[in-house]
Design a protein around this motif. Structure first.
Motif, PDB file in Angstrom:
ATOM      1  N   PHE A 106       0.824 -13.994 -15.110  1.00  0.00           N
ATOM      2  CA  PHE A 106       0.799 -15.434 -15.389  1.00  0.00           C
ATOM      3  C   PHE A 106      -0.590 -16.033 -15.136  1.00  0.00           C
ATOM      4  O   PHE A 106      -1.054 -16.884 -15.882  1.00  0.00           O
ATOM      5  CB  PHE A 106       1.827 -16.169 -14.511  1.00  0.00           C
ATOM      6  N   LEU A 107      -1.278 -15.588 -14.068  1.00  0.00           N
ATOM      7  CA  LEU A 107      -2.562 -16.204 -13.704  1.00  0.00           C
ATOM      8  C   LEU A 107      -3.732 -15.658 -14.516  1.00  0.00           C
ATOM      9  O   LEU A 107      -4.647 -16.404 -14.851  1.00  0.00           O
ATOM     10  CB  LEU A 107      -2.850 -15.985 -12.208  1.00  0.00           C
ATOM     11  N   ARG A 108      -3.713 -14.333 -14.800  1.00  0.00           N
ATOM     12  CA  ARG A 108      -4.912 -13.728 -15.394  1.00  0.00           C
ATOM     13  C   ARG A 108      -4.595 -12.811 -16.580  1.00  0.00           C
ATOM     14  O   ARG A 108      -5.427 -12.016 -16.985  1.00  0.00           O
ATOM     15  CB  ARG A 108      -5.652 -12.891 -14.323  1.00  0.00           C
ATOM     16  N   SER A 109      -3.375 -12.876 -17.083  1.00  0.00           N
ATOM     17  CA  SER A 109      -2.936 -11.994 -18.186  1.00  0.00           C
ATOM     18  C   SER A 109      -3.114 -10.515 -17.852  1.00  0.00           C
ATOM     19  O   SER A 109      -3.398  -9.698 -18.738  1.00  0.00           O
ATOM     20  CB  SER A 109      -3.688 -12.318 -19.482  1.00  0.00           C
ATOM     21  N   GLU A 110      -2.991 -10.160 -16.578  1.00  0.00           N
ATOM     22  CA  GLU A 110      -3.097  -8.738 -16.166  1.00  0.00           C
ATOM     23  C   GLU A 110      -1.690  -8.156 -16.018  1.00  0.00           C
ATOM     24  O   GLU A 110      -0.894  -8.651 -15.198  1.00  0.00           O
ATOM     25  CB  GLU A 110      -3.836  -8.631 -14.826  1.00  0.00           C
ATOM     26  N   ARG A 111      -1.433  -7.102 -16.797  1.00  0.00           N
ATOM     27  CA  ARG A 111      -0.083  -6.516 -16.770  1.00  0.00           C
ATOM     28  C   ARG A 111      -0.146  -4.988 -16.797  1.00  0.00           C
ATOM     29  O   ARG A 111       0.733  -4.336 -17.338  1.00  0.00           O
ATOM     30  CB  ARG A 111       0.731  -7.027 -17.974  1.00  0.00           C
ATOM     31  N   THR A 112      -1.220  -4.430 -16.222  1.00  0.00           N
ATOM     32  CA  THR A 112      -1.390  -2.971 -16.299  1.00  0.00           C
ATOM     33  C   THR A 112      -1.321  -2.335 -14.917  1.00  0.00           C
ATOM     34  O   THR A 112      -1.925  -1.289 -14.685  1.00  0.00           O
ATOM     35  CB  THR A 112      -2.731  -2.623 -16.968  1.00  0.00           C
ATOM     36  N   HIS A 113      -0.582  -2.954 -14.002  1.00  0.00           N
ATOM     37  CA  HIS A 113      -0.509  -2.455 -12.629  1.00  0.00           C
ATOM     38  C   HIS A 113       0.919  -2.027 -12.289  1.00  0.00           C
ATOM     39  O   HIS A 113       1.872  -2.399 -12.987  1.00  0.00           O
ATOM     40  CB  HIS A 113      -0.965  -3.539 -11.638  1.00  0.00           C
ATOM     41  N   ALA A 114       1.033  -1.248 -11.213  1.00  0.00           N
ATOM     42  CA  ALA A 114       2.357  -0.877 -10.693  1.00  0.00           C
ATOM     43  C   ALA A 114       2.202  -0.662  -9.191  1.00  0.00           C
ATOM     44  O   ALA A 114       1.090  -0.463  -8.691  1.00  0.00           O
ATOM     45  CB  ALA A 114       2.854   0.401 -11.363  1.00  0.00           C
ATOM     46  N   PHE A 115       3.317  -0.701  -8.471  1.00  0.00           N
ATOM     47  CA  PHE A 115       3.272  -0.527  -7.012  1.00  0.00           C
ATOM     48  C   PHE A 115       3.278   0.955  -6.647  1.00  0.00           C
ATOM     49  O   PHE A 115       3.903   1.780  -7.309  1.00  0.00           O
ATOM     50  CB  PHE A 115       4.478  -1.205  -6.352  1.00  0.00           C
ATOM     51  N   LYS A 116       2.574   1.274  -5.540  1.00  0.00           N
ATOM     52  CA  LYS A 116       2.642   2.639  -4.997  1.00  0.00           C
ATOM     53  C   LYS A 116       2.734   2.549  -3.477  1.00  0.00           C
ATOM     54  O   LYS A 116       1.948   1.830  -2.856  1.00  0.00           O
ATOM     55  CB  LYS A 116       1.411   3.442  -5.405  1.00  0.00           C
ATOM     56  N   LEU A 117       3.670   3.276  -2.915  1.00  0.00           N
ATOM     57  CA  LEU A 117       3.841   3.320  -1.465  1.00  0.00           C
ATOM     58  C   LEU A 117       2.992   4.458  -0.913  1.00  0.00           C
ATOM     59  O   LEU A 117       3.193   5.614  -1.288  1.00  0.00           O
ATOM     60  CB  LEU A 117       5.315   3.556  -1.130  1.00  0.00           C
ATOM     61  N   LEU A 118       2.040   4.127  -0.048  1.00  0.00           N
ATOM     62  CA  LEU A 118       1.202   5.162   0.560  1.00  0.00           C
ATOM     63  C   LEU A 118       1.808   5.566   1.895  1.00  0.00           C
ATOM     64  O   LEU A 118       2.258   4.724   2.654  1.00  0.00           O
ATOM     65  CB  LEU A 118      -0.226   4.635   0.757  1.00  0.00           C
ATOM     66  N   LYS A 119       1.795   6.870   2.183  1.00  0.00           N
ATOM     67  CA  LYS A 119       2.405   7.354   3.437  1.00  0.00           C
ATOM     68  C   LYS A 119       1.446   8.296   4.130  1.00  0.00           C
ATOM     69  O   LYS A 119       0.741   9.051   3.460  1.00  0.00           O
ATOM     70  CB  LYS A 119       3.686   8.104   3.123  1.00  0.00           C
ATOM     71  N   LYS A 120       1.463   8.306   5.452  1.00  0.00           N
ATOM     72  CA  LYS A 120       0.691   9.287   6.227  1.00  0.00           C
ATOM     73  C   LYS A 120       1.525  10.527   6.457  1.00  0.00           C
ATOM     74  O   LYS A 120       2.725  10.425   6.612  1.00  0.00           O
ATOM     75  CB  LYS A 120       0.311   8.665   7.558  1.00  0.00           C
TER      76      LYS A 120
END
Ligand SMILES: NC(=O)c1ccc[n+]([C@@H]2O[C@H](COP(=O)([O-])OP(=O)(O)OC[C@H]3O[C@@H](n4cnc5c(N)ncnc54)[C@H](OP(=O)(O)O)[C@@H]3O)[C@@H](O)[C@H]2O)c1
Length: 215
Positions: A201-215
């Motif tokens: 909505f703010l910057r027309s950016e739609r090419t991301h996804a979430f990733k959970l990082l783990k140790k």
């Protein structure tokens, strides 16, 4: 395995093509198989059947709910709750309210101590609901292909076997699944859609996804 996709919007269409590509038999469900968008989809994807919601729910051994949050109860009534009994149901929906976003933040008709998935589980007590695909744009749902490796799909649901099955599907679609537990976890997973949509909505950016990082 036969997949019944309830919803002819962008999510329904993307997932129908994805399941077909993975070798499943697919039917796309709508209120009206004659509507131009559905006719166009059918003409471009001859191997995918189309049907009304009731036919699609009967057809699918595994079902996908891909309907607007405010109309999902209506679609379930049209599809016939009995047709969901004992089946795995992938729930892609979000409880997006009719009001417009505020500074890019979507409004929900649920509260933080409630979720659409829990309501759907109450409407369909015998269905094995698994929340998935709700926190990423439809263009990235199948084989997103990030350089950093597979992104994380947060899932939840009350049936362990159903979540294992959906985890396998997600893996074949290019995702890793992170099981957040029972249906109540949808209270945390559904708002991830709000977060995902803000850059759009703010910057027309739609090419991301979430990733959970783990140790
Ligand atoms: N768009 C995305 O990228 C995205 C990403 C993640 C999650 N989601 C979630 O996925 C779900 C589907 O999103 P979408 O954008 O693909 O489609 P949508 O436009 O939200 O929903 C389309 C479906 O809703 C049905 N519908 C609309 N009004 C209805 C009514 N009054 N009664 C019964 N059915 C009605 C339509 O039926 P007809 O087929 O008859 O028209 C159609 O099948 C939503 O809950 C959304 O929040 C979307």
């Amino acid at each position: 395995m036969k997949i019944g996709i309830l919803g002819s919007g962008q999510v329904g269409q993307v997932l129908a093509k994805a399941f077909l590509n993975e070798g499943y038999e697919v039917m796309l469900g709508t209120r009206n198989t004659e509507k131009p968008e559905v006719v166009k989809f059918k003409s471009e994807n001859m191997a995918i059947q189309t049907g009304n919601f009731d036919q699609t729910a009967k057809f699918g051994e595994l079902l996908v709910l891909a309907t607007g949050g405010t109309v999902t109860e209506e679609v379930i009534k049209l599809a016939g709750p009995v047709n969901f009994s004992g089946k795995i149901v992938i729930d892609t929906t979000n409880p997006i309210a009719k009001e417009p976003p505020v500074n890019g933040v979507l409004k929900y008709f649920t509260s933080l101590n409630d979720s659409l998935m829990e309501r759907i589980q109450q409407w369909l007590p015998d269905a094995k609901l698994v929340k998935a695909f709700n926190s990423v744009g439809n263009g990235l749902m199948y084989k997103p292909g990030f350089k950093g490796g597979p992104p994380t799909m947060f899932i939840c649901g009350n049936d362990e076997e159903a979540k294992k099955k959906v985890t396998g599907i997600l893996r074949s679609f290019g995702w890793e699944a992170e099981d957040m537990g029972k249906a109540e976890a949808a209270r945390a997973i559904e708002p991830l859609c709000m977060l995902w949509c803000i850059p759009g909505f703010l910057r027309s950016e739609r090419t991301h996804a979430f990733k959970l990082l783990k140790k």
